[in-house]
Write an enzyme that holds these catalytic residues in place. Structure first.
Site, short mmCIF file in Angstrom:
data_model
loop_
_atom_site.label_atom_id
_atom_site.label_comp_id
_atom_site.label_asym_id
_atom_site.label_seq_id
_atom_site.Cartn_x
_atom_site.Cartn_y
_atom_site.Cartn_z
N SER A 155 0.88 -1.17 0.00
CA SER A 155 0.00 0.00 0.00
C SER A 155 0.91 1.21 0.00
CB SER A 155 -0.86 -0.01 1.27
OG SER A 155 -1.42 1.27 1.51
N TYR A 168 -2.47 -1.80 10.20
CA TYR A 168 -2.42 -1.94 8.73
C TYR A 168 -1.09 -1.39 8.19
CZ TYR A 168 -4.11 -1.45 3.86
OH TYR A 168 -4.27 -1.53 2.50
N1 LIG Z 1 -8.87 -0.57 -1.63
C1 LIG Z 1 -7.89 0.23 -1.27
O1 LIG Z 1 -8.07 1.45 -1.13
C2 LIG Z 1 -6.50 -0.32 -1.06
C3 LIG Z 1 -5.43 0.58 -0.98
C4 LIG Z 1 -4.14 0.10 -0.81
C5 LIG Z 1 -3.92 -1.27 -0.71
N2 LIG Z 1 -4.98 -2.11 -0.77
C6 LIG Z 1 -4.69 -3.56 -0.67
O2 LIG Z 1 -5.14 -4.20 -1.85
C7 LIG Z 1 -5.42 -5.58 -1.57
C8 LIG Z 1 -6.75 -5.96 -2.18
O3 LIG Z 1 -7.79 -5.25 -1.51
P1 LIG Z 1 -9.10 -4.73 -2.25
O4 LIG Z 1 -8.98 -3.27 -2.38
O5 LIG Z 1 -9.34 -5.54 -3.47
O6 LIG Z 1 -10.20 -5.03 -1.10
P2 LIG Z 1 -11.36 -6.13 -1.03
O7 LIG Z 1 -11.77 -6.13 0.40
O8 LIG Z 1 -12.38 -5.88 -2.06
O9 LIG Z 1 -10.61 -7.48 -1.42
C9 LIG Z 1 -9.79 -8.19 -0.52
C10 LIG Z 1 -10.12 -9.67 -0.67
O10 LIG Z 1 -9.28 -10.42 0.22
C11 LIG Z 1 -10.09 -11.42 0.84
N3 LIG Z 1 -9.50 -11.81 2.11
C12 LIG Z 1 -9.45 -11.10 3.25
N4 LIG Z 1 -8.85 -11.82 4.22
C13 LIG Z 1 -8.50 -13.01 3.67
C14 LIG Z 1 -7.86 -14.16 4.17
N5 LIG Z 1 -7.48 -14.26 5.45
N6 LIG Z 1 -7.64 -15.20 3.32
C15 LIG Z 1 -8.05 -15.12 2.03
N7 LIG Z 1 -8.68 -14.05 1.51
C16 LIG Z 1 -8.89 -13.00 2.32
C17 LIG Z 1 -11.44 -10.74 1.01
O11 LIG Z 1 -12.49 -11.66 1.22
C18 LIG Z 1 -11.56 -9.97 -0.29
O12 LIG Z 1 -12.16 -10.73 -1.31
C19 LIG Z 1 -5.34 -5.72 -0.06
O13 LIG Z 1 -4.10 -6.28 0.31
C20 LIG Z 1 -5.42 -4.29 0.42
O14 LIG Z 1 -4.83 -4.09 1.69
C21 LIG Z 1 -6.25 -1.67 -0.95
#
Ligand SMILES: NC(=O)c1ccc[n+]([C@@H]2O[C@H](COP(=O)([O-])OP(=O)(O)OC[C@H]3O[C@@H](n4cnc5c(N)ncnc54)[C@H](O)[C@@H]3O)[C@@H](O)[C@H]2O)c1
Length: 277
Positions: A155, A168
């Site tokens: 991130s 986080y």
């Molecule tokens: N959305 C944002 O603003 C943002 C910003 C920076 C980084 N991220 C990172 O991007 C990545 C993807 O997130 P996203 O934005 O698609 O969010 P999201 O919540 O839509 O997707 C995350 C997915 O991970 C799955 N998940 C959570 N815990 C899990 C576990 N223990 N085992 C298996 N699956 C698990 C969830 O069910 C979900 O489908 C994450 O690592 C998040 O931290 C997101």
């Protein structure tokens, strides 16, 4: 011919959001996919995680692009479960070339107000889960003897600090540390290891009432537009957030031969936010 014709990518957190987008983009470029998602709730996480129906939709979208997918409900905190899925996936699809350690969770509170459960669950999923993903899947890349690529989702908070999100932030800094060490250890085997560092992305992780309230504490019942008003000035380019496909395109670049001498890189996809935050 796609850029990943007949290669195989293992993607965690593929039930929705960025993980689903990565699966679809790899399929569009000719790859088969091994996908996992937890598909259930973690009690300490303040917004809903993906469901089995979400993962089924990812399967549908990949198959609609003419590619195969082995999708399983599995928790990245469970190393044995991940190892089993990789074994099943490689047995069915024949090889493994790319690992995308994308699964993650978020939450918010002042550091000293976090509960032990909130701290532990965050580190277990976001940091240990990435190590589990590599431990379960990288041996299959090495067995192929063709090299490959690992992309971890950190991130912009992997490089920077912000209040009320210590667990986080620590986890995403930790992912970059793991990436740097693995890049050194796996380089001689031609396995490259890189990170993507997204800014806000339009996924259910931030598009939920709980997150809107954290970003907009002074507004009653805030929504997407209120979030946009807060996040637009956090970026140099005139956007409040980026789309999942913007992260997918960075992931595919890092996984592709176009990036053949790039390893150990934390790649910001942040609309310039790091410059001014
Ligand atoms: N959305 C944002 O603003 C943002 C910003 C920076 C980084 N991220 C990172 O991007 C990545 C993807 O997130 P996203 O934005 O698609 O969010 P999201 O919540 O839509 O997707 C995350 C997915 O991970 C799955 N998940 C959570 N815990 C899990 C576990 N223990 N085992 C298996 N699956 C698990 C969830 O069910 C979900 O489908 C994450 O690592 C998040 O931290 C997101």
């Amino acid at each position: 011919m796609g850029r990943f014709q007949d290669k195989v990518a293992f993607i965690t957190g593929a039930g929705r959001g960025q993980g689903r987008s990565h699966a679809v983009r790899f399929a569009e470029e000719g790859a088969d996919v091994i996908a996992v998602d937890i598909c259930e709730q973690i009690d300490s996480i303040p917004y809903p995680l993906a469901t089995v129906d979400d993962l089924a939709e990812t399967v549908r979208l990949v198959e609609a692009r003419g590619r195969r997918i082995v999708a399983r409900k599995a928790d990245v905190r469970d190393l044995a479960a991940l190892t089993r899925v990789v074994e099943e996936g490689v047995a069915e699809l024949g090889r493994l070339d790319v690992v995308v350690a994308n699964a993650g969770v978020a939450g918010g509170a002042p550091a000293l107000d976090l509960t032990s459960d909130e701290w532990r669950d965050m580190i277990d999923v976001n940091q240990t889960g990435v190590w589990h993903t590599c431990k379960a899947a990288v041996p299959a890349i090495l067995e192929g003897g063709r090299g490959g690529a690992v992309i971890m989702t950190s991130s912009e908070l992997g490089l920077r600090a912000s209040p009320n999100i210590a667990h986080y932030t620590a986890s995403k800094h930790g992912v970059i540390g793991l990436m740097r060490v693995l890049a050194i250890e796996l380089g001689p085997s031609s396995v490259r290891v890189n990170c993507v560092l997204p800014t806000e992305v339009d996924t259910p992780m931030i598009m939920n009432e709980q997150t809107w309230e954290v970003f907009c504490p002074d507004i009653e019942s805030p929504g997407r537009d209120d979030l946009a008003a807060v996040t637009l000035p956090l970026h140099v380019l005139p956007v409040p957030w980026v789309e999942p496909v913007d992260i997918s395109n960075a992931v595919l670049f890092l996984a592709s031969d176009e990036a053949r001498y790039i390893t150990g890189l934390p790649l910001l996809v942040d609309a310039g936010g790091y410059l001014i935050r």
